[in-house]
Design a protein around this motif. Structure first.
Motif, short mmCIF file in Angstrom:
data_model
loop_
_atom_site.label_atom_id
_atom_site.label_comp_id
_atom_site.label_asym_id
_atom_site.label_seq_id
_atom_site.Cartn_x
_atom_site.Cartn_y
_atom_site.Cartn_z
N THR A 183 -9.49 9.06 -13.56
CA THR A 183 -10.02 9.65 -12.33
C THR A 183 -11.31 9.00 -11.87
O THR A 183 -11.89 9.43 -10.87
N ILE A 184 -11.77 7.99 -12.59
CA ILE A 184 -13.03 7.32 -12.25
C ILE A 184 -12.76 6.14 -11.33
O ILE A 184 -11.90 5.31 -11.61
N GLN A 185 -13.50 6.05 -10.25
CA GLN A 185 -13.24 5.00 -9.26
C GLN A 185 -13.37 3.60 -9.85
O GLN A 185 -12.62 2.70 -9.49
N SER A 186 -14.32 3.44 -10.77
CA SER A 186 -14.53 2.12 -11.34
C SER A 186 -13.37 1.65 -12.21
O SER A 186 -13.30 0.47 -12.57
N GLN A 187 -12.46 2.55 -12.55
CA GLN A 187 -11.28 2.17 -13.33
C GLN A 187 -10.25 1.45 -12.46
O GLN A 187 -9.31 0.86 -12.98
N TYR A 188 -10.43 1.51 -11.17
CA TYR A 188 -9.46 0.95 -10.24
C TYR A 188 -10.05 -0.30 -9.58
O TYR A 188 -11.16 -0.26 -9.05
N ASP A 189 -9.29 -1.40 -9.65
CA ASP A 189 -9.84 -2.67 -9.18
C ASP A 189 -9.22 -3.18 -7.89
O ASP A 189 -9.69 -4.19 -7.35
N THR A 190 -8.19 -2.52 -7.40
CA THR A 190 -7.56 -2.93 -6.15
C THR A 190 -7.43 -1.71 -5.25
O THR A 190 -6.92 -0.67 -5.69
N TRP A 191 -7.88 -1.84 -4.01
CA TRP A 191 -7.89 -0.72 -3.07
C TRP A 191 -7.17 -1.09 -1.79
O TRP A 191 -7.22 -2.24 -1.34
N GLY A 192 -6.51 -0.08 -1.21
CA GLY A 192 -5.93 -0.26 0.10
C GLY A 192 -6.99 -0.08 1.18
O GLY A 192 -8.15 0.22 0.89
N GLN A 193 -6.57 -0.21 2.42
CA GLN A 193 -7.50 -0.15 3.54
C GLN A 193 -7.79 1.28 3.98
O GLN A 193 -8.72 1.53 4.73
N GLY A 194 -6.98 2.20 3.52
CA GLY A 194 -7.17 3.61 3.86
C GLY A 194 -6.34 4.04 5.05
O GLY A 194 -5.97 3.24 5.91
N THR A 195 -6.03 5.33 5.09
CA THR A 195 -5.31 5.91 6.21
C THR A 195 -5.96 7.24 6.56
O THR A 195 -6.30 8.04 5.68
N GLN A 196 -6.16 7.47 7.84
CA GLN A 196 -6.88 8.66 8.30
C GLN A 196 -5.96 9.87 8.34
O GLN A 196 -4.86 9.81 8.91
N VAL A 197 -6.42 10.96 7.77
CA VAL A 197 -5.75 12.24 7.86
C VAL A 197 -6.70 13.20 8.56
O VAL A 197 -7.83 13.40 8.11
N THR A 198 -6.23 13.79 9.64
CA THR A 198 -7.04 14.74 10.39
C THR A 198 -6.26 16.04 10.52
O THR A 198 -5.13 16.04 10.99
N VAL A 199 -6.88 17.13 10.08
CA VAL A 199 -6.24 18.44 10.14
C VAL A 199 -7.02 19.30 11.12
O VAL A 199 -8.21 19.55 10.93
N SER A 200 -6.35 19.73 12.16
CA SER A 200 -7.00 20.56 13.17
C SER A 200 -6.83 22.03 12.85
O SER A 200 -5.83 22.45 12.27
N SER A 201 -7.82 22.81 13.25
CA SER A 201 -7.78 24.25 12.96
C SER A 201 -7.07 25.01 14.06
O SER A 201 -6.75 24.49 15.11
#
Length: 122
Positions: free
Chosen positions: A104-122
């Motif tokens: 669960t530690i970020q430093s354990q992971y050496d390859t990352w994707g670019q990310g995807t936005q999730v937006t939840v409206s109320s």
């Protein structure tokens, strides 16, 4: 070397569902552990879920237990994050990451994707 591409983000109403995908290319699918992390505006990036290379070990953060499910298809080299009962607090950029160790530690992971936005409206 593994490369990761996330997809499936978008805008959804509170209580709705989304399924994120993390597609891997390169490397050997069975050797990488995957973590999903998220970063909300003004907040630090945090772990959401993680799955070991075999799929046998899974970790869920307390705030997603019972709502999110992680799964993987090593033949297709895709890891899925099924998100149900979404709330505005789940709004964030979601990243998948791969690494040689399950955890669960970020430093354990050496390859990352670019990310995807999730937006939840109320």
């Amino acid at each position: 070397q593994v490369q990761l591409v996330e997809s499936g983000g978008g805008l959804v109403q509170s209580g709705g569902s989304l399924t994120l995908s993390c597609k891997a290319s390169g490397g050997t699918a069975s050797t990488y552990n995957i973590g999903w992390f998220r970063q909300a505006p003004g907040k630090e990036r945090e772990v959401v879920v993680a799955v070991s290379s075999s799929g046998d070990n899974k970790y869920y953060s307390d705030f997603v237990k019972g709502r999110f499910t992680i799964s993987r298809d090593n033949v297709k080299k895709i890891v899925y994050l099924q998100m149900n009962s979404l709330t505005p607090e789940d709004t964030a950029v979601y990243y998948c990451a791969s690494g040689p160790r399950f955890g669960t530690i970020q430093s354990q992971y050496d390859t990352w994707g670019q990310g995807t936005q999730v937006t939840v409206s109320s």
